[in-house]
Design an enzyme around this catalytic site. Sequence first.
Site, PDB file in Angstrom:
ATOM      1  N   THR A   1      27.344 107.087  51.046  1.00 51.13           N
ATOM      2  CA  THR A   1      27.943 108.416  51.039  1.00 51.13           C
ATOM      3  C   THR A   1      29.173 108.252  50.166  1.00 51.13           C
ATOM      4  O   THR A   1      29.369 107.188  49.587  1.00 51.13           O
ATOM      5  CB  THR A   1      28.273 108.838  52.495  1.00 51.13           C
ATOM      6  OG1 THR A   1      28.071 110.192  52.654  1.00 51.13           O
ATOM      7  CG2 THR A   1      29.623 108.546  52.909  1.00 51.13           C
TER       8      THR A   1
ATOM      9  N   THR B   1      27.438 113.505  50.958  1.00 50.15           N
ATOM     10  CA  THR B   1      26.403 112.492  51.147  1.00 50.15           C
ATOM     11  C   THR B   1      25.017 113.046  50.880  1.00 50.15           C
ATOM     12  O   THR B   1      24.796 114.263  50.938  1.00 50.15           O
ATOM     13  CB  THR B   1      26.465 111.952  52.599  1.00 50.15           C
ATOM     14  OG1 THR B   1      25.562 110.855  52.726  1.00 50.15           O
ATOM     15  CG2 THR B   1      26.086 113.013  53.616  1.00 50.15           C
TER      16      THR B   1
ATOM     17  N   GLU C   1      22.850 110.830  52.520  1.00 50.14           N
ATOM     18  CA  GLU C   1      22.486 109.862  53.557  1.00 50.14           C
ATOM     19  C   GLU C   1      22.209 108.481  52.951  1.00 50.14           C
ATOM     20  O   GLU C   1      23.141 107.815  52.587  1.00 50.14           O
ATOM     21  CB  GLU C   1      21.375 110.404  54.453  1.00 50.14           C
ATOM     22  CG  GLU C   1      20.717 109.491  55.441  1.00 50.14           C
ATOM     23  CD  GLU C   1      21.573 108.447  56.172  1.00 50.14           C
ATOM     24  OE1 GLU C   1      22.790 108.595  56.324  1.00 50.14           O
ATOM     25  OE2 GLU C   1      20.975 107.437  56.593  1.00 50.14           O
TER      26      GLU C   1
ATOM     27  N   GLU D   1      18.863 113.205  55.177  1.00 52.53           N
ATOM     28  CA  GLU D   1      19.857 113.296  56.246  1.00 52.53           C
ATOM     29  C   GLU D   1      19.228 113.350  57.634  1.00 52.53           C
ATOM     30  O   GLU D   1      19.859 112.966  58.619  1.00 52.53           O
ATOM     31  CB  GLU D   1      20.725 114.548  56.021  1.00 52.53           C
ATOM     32  CG  GLU D   1      22.164 114.376  56.440  1.00 52.53           C
ATOM     33  CD  GLU D   1      22.925 113.414  55.540  1.00 52.53           C
ATOM     34  OE1 GLU D   1      23.528 112.476  56.069  1.00 52.53           O
ATOM     35  OE2 GLU D   1      22.910 113.607  54.311  1.00 52.53           O
TER      36      GLU D   1
ATOM     37  N   ASP E   1      19.328 110.760  60.358  1.00 47.87           N
ATOM     38  CA  ASP E   1      20.493 110.588  61.239  1.00 47.87           C
ATOM     39  C   ASP E   1      20.219 111.077  62.664  1.00 47.87           C
ATOM     40  O   ASP E   1      21.006 110.825  63.568  1.00 47.87           O
ATOM     41  CB  ASP E   1      21.727 111.332  60.687  1.00 47.87           C
ATOM     42  CG  ASP E   1      22.499 110.486  59.683  1.00 47.87           C
ATOM     43  OD1 ASP E   1      22.132 109.324  59.458  1.00 47.87           O
ATOM     44  OD2 ASP E   1      23.496 111.000  59.117  1.00 47.87           O
TER      45      ASP E   1
ATOM     46  N   SER F   1      26.614 113.330  62.586  1.00 50.00           N
ATOM     47  CA  SER F   1      27.185 112.554  61.490  1.00 50.00           C
ATOM     48  C   SER F   1      28.284 111.651  62.012  1.00 50.00           C
ATOM     49  O   SER F   1      28.804 111.846  63.114  1.00 50.00           O
ATOM     50  CB  SER F   1      27.765 113.511  60.451  1.00 50.00           C
ATOM     51  OG  SER F   1      28.499 112.793  59.477  1.00 50.00           O
ATOM     52  N   SER F   2      28.623 110.678  61.179  1.00 56.42           N
ATOM     53  CA  SER F   2      29.808 109.845  61.446  1.00 56.42           C
ATOM     54  C   SER F   2      30.914 110.139  60.452  1.00 56.42           C
ATOM     55  O   SER F   2      31.965 109.482  60.477  1.00 56.42           O
ATOM     56  CB  SER F   2      29.432 108.373  61.329  1.00 56.42           C
ATOM     57  OG  SER F   2      28.440 108.061  62.248  1.00 56.42           O
TER      58      SER F   2
HETATM   59  N1  GLU Z   1      24.482 110.143  56.936  1.00 54.74           N
HETATM   60  C1  GLU Z   1      25.723 109.534  57.264  1.00 54.74           C
HETATM   61  C2  GLU Z   1      26.513 110.369  58.223  1.00 54.74           C
HETATM   62  O1  GLU Z   1      26.493 111.552  58.140  1.00 54.74           O
HETATM   63  C3  GLU Z   1      26.580 109.363  56.063  1.00 54.74           C
HETATM   64  C4  GLU Z   1      25.959 108.492  55.066  1.00 54.74           C
HETATM   65  C5  GLU Z   1      26.413 107.121  55.240  1.00 54.74           C
HETATM   66  O2  GLU Z   1      27.533 106.799  54.877  1.00 54.74           O
HETATM   67  O3  GLU Z   1      25.624 106.362  55.755  1.00 54.74           O
HETATM   68  O4  GLU Z   1      27.191 109.865  59.047  1.00 54.74           O
END
Ligand code: GLU
Length: 575
Positions: free
Chosen positions: A390, A408, A410, A429, A432, A453-454
Site C-alpha cells: 500500500t 492501496t 491491497e 481488497e 482483507d 483495514s489496518s
Molecule cells: N489492504 C490493507 C489494509 O487495508 C492495506 C494494504 C497493505 O498494506 O497490506 O489494511
Amino acid sequence: MRRVIVPAAAVLVTLTTAPPASAVPQQKVPVAEGYGGAVATVDHDASKAALAVLRKGGNAMDAAVAAGAVLGVTEPYSAGLAGGGFMVYYDARRGRVHTIDGRETAPRAMTSTSLEGIPFDEAVTSGLSAGIPGAVAQWETALRRFGTTSLKEALRPAIEVADKGFVVDQTFHDQTAANAARFKDIASTAKLYLPNGAPPPVGSTFRNPELADTYRELGRRGPGWLYGGRLGREIVTTVKNPPVTPGSTRNVRPGLMELSDLRDYRTVLREPARVDYKGLQVYGMAPPSSGGSTVGEALNILEALPAVGLHEYLEASRLAFADRGKYVGDIPGVPLRELLSDAFAKERSCLVGDRAMPHPAAPGSPDGDYTGCPQPAGATPEVTAEGPETTHLTIADRWGNVVAYNLTIESTGGNGIVVPGRGVMLNNELTDFTFGPAAGDPNLPGPGKRPRSSMAPTLVLKHGKPVLAVGSPGGSTIITTVLQILVNRYDLGMNLPDALAAPRATQRNTAQTQAEQGFLDTYRAELEARGHTFALNPEIGAATGLELLGKGRMQAVAEPSRRGGGSALVVHPAR
Ligand code: GLU
C-alpha cells in the site's frame, strides 16, 4: 454513523504557471525542512507533482489527489484509480479534522460464505477479490469538499508522468519480478508489465500511455464514467471474465461485481477516531479501518502505565490487537467509544507486567464496567494474513491544512489483472475479509460491506492545531509502525526523522514478535530476558510523515532506506 457526502460548490482554480524545473531537487532526499508547504511520499515523481501543485497555489488536498494519481502510475502495484483508501484531513479554516472513507466495497451478491473454502493464494489473483473501487469517488469528494481545483486538473501531473514515463528503480523491478509468475498468466498484465516477457530493466523508462488516456478520459467525463459508465462496464467485464493468457492453467476465479455495484458506490465522511495522549490529540481512521481504534487503544494503555519503553509498546499493541480482532469490522455497533475510553484502557493496562504476557492475549470486555483487573478469557481471533503493500503520503500547505492519505490496491500488484486497454490494475481488497467459517467474526464478507483495514493515516494536534502527520503501508503492521513512530517521537525523545528511521518491531497478538535486524541487534537480549520471543522480518513498513515545528517551519520526512527510500520536499527550503 454513516453520512453520505453531498458535494458542496467548489471553487475551481486553474493551475497554470509551472515552477522552474531547476527549483526542485533532482535527487530524492528523505528529510526536507522549510516553509510554505511540505510533502512526503515514497516516490520522487509523486512528491514533485504535489510540490508543483502547492507552488501554483493549490492547497494540501489538491496536492494529495495529484500525488495519489501519480502514485497510480509510478507505484501501480500499491495504488491506483481502481483501488481505495482513507484520508485524514485537518481543515485549517474551520479548525476541524475530517476523515474520508474511500474503502472498496463487496458486491451486493457477496455473502458471508462467498470466500469460504477458497485457498487464500487463489483468491489473491482472481476477479472474486476485486472490490468496488473507491479511489476516484474519494478524489472527487476530497476536491469538492476541501480542494480548490477540479479532478481534471488534479489528474494532469499523473497524465504527464504516464505519457513521458518514469525511470524504473530497483523496487519497481523487484516488485514486477516477484509478481512475474502470475502477471504472465494474465494477458493484459503481461503485455504491460512484462514487455519482452520479463520485468522492465532498472534504469529504463517505463511509459503507460493507456493509463494516461484513461486518466484523460476520466478527467473529461468525470467519475460517472467509472461509476456506471463505459469504464465501469469494462471493469465489470474484466472481473467476470479475467483475461487469462491462452494456455495458462491458473484457476482465475471470476468475480461477482455488477455495474449496479459501481453505481451504488459512495464515499463516506466519518467521525475520526480520537484519543488524547499526554496532552496531544491523536486523530485516526474509524471503522471499517481498525487503524484509528487500535493505535488509539494502545496509546491509551501506554498512558495508563507508569513508564513507557519498548516492552510496554509491545504489550500494549498485543492487547489492542486482541480487541481489534474481536470487535472491529464494518458492522453496526462496533464499541468504538469504549475501545477508546481511558477507563477501558486502564482496565487492560493492569495486564501489563514486568514480563511478556502469555500468548495469546484474550480480548477484553469494553462494556462500560471497569472494576478491578479481570483476567480475560475466551477465543482470540487469529491475525489474518494481509498483504505487505500500500502507500501513504503526507502533505501540509501554507494555510495550515494537513493531509494524511493511505491508498492501496491491497497486495503488491493487486489482483494481478490489468483492465485491457486501460493500463490500470484492479485491487484484491476483498482478501482483507475473514474467509471463514468464523462464527461471530466482525470481518466476514457481506453484501456492500467494506473489508476491515489496518490503514492508519494519523494526525496529531496540540491545543487543537496540527503538529504531526504520519502513516505507512504494511498490512496489519501499519498499526504498529504508526504506534512505534509515535512512541519514538513522544515517549523516547526522538525527532521525527529518527523516529521513522529507527528499527521496528511488530507485536500483533502473535506468539513471536517480528522485528527488523537492527532492532534485534540492539534490543533482543534485554527483551528476551523479559519473556519476549522474536522472528526476523527484514523490512517493516515504508512510512511518511511531517512535523510542524512552529512559526511556519515544516519538516517533511520519508524513509531513508526502506523500500528504496522516499522523497521529502518543502516549498521554500530553509537555508
Ligand atoms: N489492504 C490493507 C489494509 O487495508 C492495506 C494494504 C497493505 O498494506 O497490506 O489494511
